[in-house]
Design an enzyme around this catalytic site. Structure first.
Site, PDB file in Angstrom:
ATOM      1  N   TYR A 114       0.814  -1.219   0.000  1.00  0.00           N
ATOM      2  CA  TYR A 114       0.000   0.000   0.000  1.00  0.00           C
ATOM      3  C   TYR A 114       0.846   1.267   0.000  1.00  0.00           C
ATOM      4  O   TYR A 114       2.045   1.232   0.202  1.00  0.00           O
ATOM      5  CB  TYR A 114      -1.063  -0.011   1.084  1.00  0.00           C
ATOM      6  N   GLU A 115       0.179   2.377  -0.285  1.00  0.00           N
ATOM      7  CA  GLU A 115       0.828   3.691  -0.517  1.00  0.00           C
ATOM      8  C   GLU A 115       1.811   3.647  -1.681  1.00  0.00           C
ATOM      9  O   GLU A 115       2.864   4.276  -1.655  1.00  0.00           O
ATOM     10  CB  GLU A 115       1.527   4.194   0.754  1.00  0.00           C
ATOM     11  N   GLY A 116       1.451   2.907  -2.699  1.00  0.00           N
ATOM     12  CA  GLY A 116       2.320   2.765  -3.863  1.00  0.00           C
ATOM     13  C   GLY A 116       3.238   1.578  -3.683  1.00  0.00           C
ATOM     14  O   GLY A 116       4.093   1.584  -2.799  1.00  0.00           O
TER      15      GLY A 116
END
Length: 573
Positions: A428-430
């Site tokens: 997550y978050e890229g």
């Protein structure tokens, strides 16, 4: 099941000797930040995290989150712990005085937040996301947002979430379909969002969603995305809570880990449209959201540190206590190796993250040149922090299970929870591949390597520090060689790119080469500073830093040789 003990000595050492707190305290807005105040904050945070949050960590894992009717119910004890967190003022620590916060440096908030993440990672996502949402709304919000939404979020009475992902739009946000239709001074939001961390819960009376959506005249792709603040409950003119907005929690996900954190599927507009307020300019939502995303990416790296520290403490304690063959297993060379991999890895991660947070404060300096240089270095380090720290966390939490042997595979020890909780961090978050591509394309190729080469030069300059310890000098020589090799690899990549070559297959390897070099350079700084400050920090602390440096350069830094070889083989294929 071991409990958590905050490593406050290492935290204070990094703040004062490595991450630049003495310089940050000279900025006009921080001149009242004293050493006694910082020590008191760390002491109070350690007490709260160790006594209140840490015991709830297995509770959250075992009970999980459930939806009953229109209520999302968090694990037993979470709501009470959050109220204590709010009452003690922790949410407002790094937020501006203008917004109602305490106005302390982000660097001072860093150890406090790390402790929360180590003690209870699932819980920590809620205040972490809220602080990021406040920073985004403060930077881009209108008068309504600043008057009615931000103050309650700063205090922690209300929380915030980041609503990006949709069933068809994961990393590719160009395919976002959620709609926003103008209605007076506001907008009606219709669509569905998935994987929304802390998208609904019972710990606060209201929450504010930052939602990406498209206006009717939006162009296609990412250039047509706008950002909206959408409260769960509407706000009356006197600031009191109004009726429930048109938002429904469809479900919470059943996940591999982080069971205590509600990951929600949210439906907007089943009954006409959820009322939302535009944040920033139309069609510029993604640029606004990057304020929150960049904050989150460094903090996800810190989540990795939090879990890794917890796993290291558990594995180290078990190795000291577990007797096999008539002796504690820590005395066996391979167990010692695994414990040192965990310990030196945590030491390097903490130094890297604290350095980045110090740069975040300096990037807000009044002097334009100082701020610009700090921001340039911070932008370079952000994908490294997010990617490398979360990858190393996978290794450290896995090593903790290995140190425990068969008992590590049994849930009652708690080792498996750290391993499961950690697995989402590179996603997550890229994803970490996205971080690596960003590092190569936007941070390296974009300025033809100037900032990266400057970073390598700074590492080399730091190695000139005087220290007559032979082990430290041996480590310095290893770092010098690694930096030379890394610089040549960077030159090769520039030539490859100039010829139109594709860098993406080697991007993850390329990022990690420099991550290991940065980490080694920081551990060298730690060892030298501890050597020079033995009277202040003690001989035992110095010996620990020296041992971490030597071990890291022998076992971690040497990995760069194979990474460089891989990059060379890929770009020459």
């Amino acid at each position: 099941m071991s409990q958590y003990t905050a490593p406050t000595q290492d935290m204070l050492f990094l703040l004062n000797e490595i991450a630049g707190l003495p310089t940050i305290k000279q900025l006009p807005e921080y001149q009242e930040v004293s050493e006694d105040l910082v020590s008191a904050i760390l002491e109070a945070s350690a007490s709260f995290c160790q006594d209140v949050l840490s015991p709830l960590n297995p509770v959250g894992d075992q009970q999980g989150v459930k939806v009953e009717g229109d209520k999302t119910i968090t694990p037993e004890g979470f709501a009470d712990a959050y109220q204590q967190y709010v009452d003690n003022g922790w949410p407002s620590l790094p937020l501006s005085v203008e917004a109602g916060g305490q106005g302390l440096p982000e660097l001072v908030n860093t150890p406090a937040m790390e402790m929360v993440m180590s003690a209870n990672l699932a819980f920590s996502l809620c205040p972490m996301l809220t602080q990021g949402a406040v920073k985004t709304l403060s930077a881009h919000g209108d008068e309504f947002t600043k008057k009615y939404l931000i103050p309650k979020m700063v205090s922690g009475e209300w929380t915030g979430s980041m609503d990006l992902t949709e069933p068809q739009a994961g990393s590719d946000l160009s395919t976002v379909k959620t709609k926003a239709v103008p209605e007076g001074d506001a907008y009606r939001i219709k669509g569905q969002k998935i994987f929304i961390s802390w998208g609904d819960h019972d710990m606060a009376e209201n929450m504010v969603h930052l939602v990406l959506a498209r206006l009717p005249d939006a162009p296609a792709g990412t250039r047509g995305i706008s950002l909206f603040a959408v409260p769960k409950y509407l706000v009356n003119e006197d600031g009191s809570l109004g009726e429930l907005n048109d938002i429904k929690t469809v479900s919470v996900e059943e996940k591999l880990g982080q069971h205590g954190s509600p990951t929600c599927v949210l439906a907007y507009g089943d009954n006409g449209g959820a009322l939302g307020y535009l944040v920033g300019a139309p069609h510029r939502g993604l640029a606004c959201m990057f304020t929150m995303m960049n904050h989150a990416r460094i903090n996800v790296g810190m989540q990795g540190l939090g879990l890794a520290e917890r796993a290291y403490q558990q594995g180290s304690a078990y190795a000291e206590e577990r007797v096999q063959g008539g002796q504690a297993i820590i005395n066996y060379p391979d167990v010692k190796r695994m414990v040192m991999l965990m310990g030196s890895g945590c030491s390097a991660m903490r130094a890297m993250i604290y350095q980045a947070m110090g740069l975040a404060d300096m990037a807000e300096a009044d002097d334009a040149d100082t701020a610009a240089q700090a921001d340039k270095r911070l932008q370079l380090l952000t994908p490294i922090v997010k990617s490398w720290c979360t990858d190393i966390t996978q290794e450290i939490t896995s090593l903790n299970i290995q140190v425990h042997g068969g008992m590590g595979f049994v849930e009652e020890t708690g080792a498996a929870q750290h391993y499961r909780d950690a697995r989402i961090l590179p996603i997550y978050e890229g994803t970490n591949a996205i971080q690596a591509n960003d590092f190569a394309q936007r941070k390296f190729f974009a300025d033809e390597g100037k900032e990266l080469f400057s970073l390598l030069s700074d590492i080399e300059a730091g190695l000139q520090a005087e220290c007559d310890n032979a082990d430290i000098q041996k480590a310095a020589n290893r770092i010098k060689q690694a930096v030379t090799t890394a610089r040549q690899c960077a030159e090769d990549m520039l030539q490859h790119n100039a010829k139109g070559g594709d860098f993406r297959e080697s991007a993850c390897y390329f990022l990690n080469i420099f991550a290991y070099n940065v980490a080694a350079g920081l551990l060298f700084q730690k060892a030298v500073a501890a050597y020079q400050q033995q009277k202040k920090y003690g001989a035992e602390f110095y010996e620990e830093q020296k041992e971490n440096l030597s071990f890291f350069t022998q076992h971690y830094l040497t990995r760069t040789d194979s990474l460089v070889a891989a990059v060379k083989a890929i770009i020459e294929a």
